[in-house]
Design an enzyme around this catalytic site. Structure first.
Site, mmCIF file in Angstrom:
data_model
loop_
_atom_site.group_PDB
_atom_site.id
_atom_site.type_symbol
_atom_site.label_atom_id
_atom_site.label_comp_id
_atom_site.label_asym_id
_atom_site.label_seq_id
_atom_site.Cartn_x
_atom_site.Cartn_y
_atom_site.Cartn_z
ATOM 1 N N GLU A 56 11.209 -3.901 3.045
ATOM 2 C CA GLU A 56 12.246 -4.699 3.708
ATOM 3 C C GLU A 56 12.265 -6.155 3.241
ATOM 4 O O GLU A 56 12.476 -7.074 4.042
ATOM 5 C CB GLU A 56 12.068 -4.648 5.238
ATOM 6 C CG GLU A 56 12.046 -3.253 5.820
ATOM 7 C CD GLU A 56 13.326 -2.469 5.541
ATOM 8 O OE1 GLU A 56 14.400 -3.068 5.534
ATOM 9 O OE2 GLU A 56 13.225 -1.248 5.322
ATOM 10 N N GLY A 100 14.269 -6.936 0.500
ATOM 11 C CA GLY A 100 15.509 -7.071 -0.245
ATOM 12 C C GLY A 100 15.446 -6.555 -1.660
ATOM 13 O O GLY A 100 16.239 -6.955 -2.511
ATOM 14 N N LYS A 101 14.541 -5.616 -1.908
ATOM 15 C CA LYS A 101 14.332 -5.125 -3.280
ATOM 16 C C LYS A 101 15.548 -4.396 -3.837
ATOM 17 O O LYS A 101 15.951 -4.634 -4.978
ATOM 18 C CB LYS A 101 13.096 -4.225 -3.294
ATOM 19 C CG LYS A 101 12.667 -3.746 -4.663
ATOM 20 C CD LYS A 101 11.319 -3.077 -4.614
ATOM 21 C CE LYS A 101 11.294 -1.784 -3.841
ATOM 22 N NZ LYS A 101 11.114 -1.917 -2.386
ATOM 23 N N VAL A 143 18.771 -4.563 -2.886
ATOM 24 C CA VAL A 143 19.913 -5.460 -3.068
ATOM 25 C C VAL A 143 19.658 -6.390 -4.253
ATOM 26 O O VAL A 143 20.584 -6.710 -5.007
ATOM 27 C CB VAL A 143 20.193 -6.245 -1.773
ATOM 28 C CG1 VAL A 143 21.374 -7.195 -1.964
ATOM 29 C CG2 VAL A 143 20.497 -5.287 -0.630
ATOM 30 N N LYS A 181 15.219 5.099 -9.687
ATOM 31 C CA LYS A 181 14.411 5.091 -8.467
ATOM 32 C C LYS A 181 13.377 6.190 -8.639
ATOM 33 O O LYS A 181 13.696 7.385 -8.606
ATOM 34 C CB LYS A 181 15.283 5.367 -7.236
ATOM 35 C CG LYS A 181 14.522 5.307 -5.924
ATOM 36 C CD LYS A 181 14.085 3.893 -5.576
ATOM 37 C CE LYS A 181 13.398 3.848 -4.200
ATOM 38 N NZ LYS A 181 13.045 2.484 -3.807
ATOM 39 N N THR A 209 12.277 7.964 -0.671
ATOM 40 C CA THR A 209 11.787 8.571 0.564
ATOM 41 C C THR A 209 12.720 8.226 1.718
ATOM 42 O O THR A 209 13.472 7.259 1.670
ATOM 43 C CB THR A 209 10.364 8.087 0.902
ATOM 44 O OG1 THR A 209 10.389 6.676 1.175
ATOM 45 C CG2 THR A 209 9.409 8.352 -0.247
ATOM 46 N N GLY A 221 8.464 0.147 -1.793
ATOM 47 C CA GLY A 221 7.547 -0.765 -1.123
ATOM 48 C C GLY A 221 6.911 -1.725 -2.121
ATOM 49 O O GLY A 221 7.568 -2.276 -2.994
#
Length: 242
Positions: free
Chosen positions: A12, A14-15, A17, A37, A41, A112
């Protein structure tokens, strides 16, 4: 730089975007782009994953996934619980290298942070970056706590002999607090790498047309954009305490 690995200092930040912004800036500069990607998950078979979200925002980008797992967990854990084969670093590297034969730029987005495990052997995005000999872009949060996670990520990259291209702030608030403003100057220092962009909070909620128009203003020339780190720092960082 045919392949660029994009990781976050955590979840969370902003990776996705940021990946879309880098892709959009490259497309605007006339480059052909693919986004990979490695392990998606937390989505079902017919749901839109992160790679598809990059395409939605950035435009004509080739999207690729190696595997997806239904539970929103670390890829290795999600694969084990789903009873499916895990993604392995060698597979990530081979897929990215193949995409690079047909595209000017391949963006490999992790899940992550840098050391989130893909498989039972402990394979990570860092291992894939080593196999690819690719530079790594780190997406960091703006506020309190980001200096520690950014420096830990930078130290791990350097310990592996990997090139840390720079840091992008994944969500810059409209009204930044003192910690965020101080971090503008401190992030490049603790990372030992330049600040290469700052995305406004809520950038992913823009219409695709507005996103594509604005994206080059959020990332630096090294990422095919027009963002000026010196001007941003002068504007946002606080004056020294007297």
């Amino acid at each position: 730089m045919p392949v660029l690995v994009i990781t976050g200092t955590g979840t969370e930040v902003g990776k996705t975007v940021t990946t879309a912004a880098v892709a959009a800036a490259a497309v605007a500069a006339g480059r052909s782009v693919a986004v990979l990607k490695a392990a998606q998950t937390g989505v079902g078979p017919d749901e839109r994953g992160d790679a598809a979200e990059v395409v939605r925002l950035a435009g004509p980008v080739t999207a690729s996934e190696i595997a997806r797992y239904p539970e929103p967990l670390a890829p290795g854990t999600a694969a084990r619980r789903a009873g499916r084969a895990p993604v392995r670093p060698q597979e990530v590297a081979e897929t990215a290298a193949k995409l690079a034969t047909d595209h000017d730029l391949v963006l490999v987005e992790g899940a992550g942070g840098l050391l989130v495990r893909f498989d039972e052997a402990g394979g990570t995005l860092a291992d894939a970056a080593q196999l690819l000999r690719a530079p790594v872009l780190v997406v960091a949060a703006a506020g309190l706590g980001t200096l520690n996670t950014t420096e830990l990520t930078a130290r791990e990259l350097r310990g592996r002999g990997l090139d840390l291209l720079g840091v992008v702030i994944g969500g810059w608030p409209a009204e930044p607090d003192l910690a965020s403003r101080c971090n503008v100057a401190d992030l490049p220092h603790v990372a030992g790498a330049p600040l290469l962009g700052a995305l406004p909070d809520g950038a992913g909620a823009l219409t695709p047309a507005d996103f594509r128009t604005a994206a080059p203003r959020w990332v630096a020339p090294r990422l095919n954009g027009r963002w000026d780190a010196a001007a941003f720092t002068q504007r946002e960082a606080p004056a020294p305490f007297a």
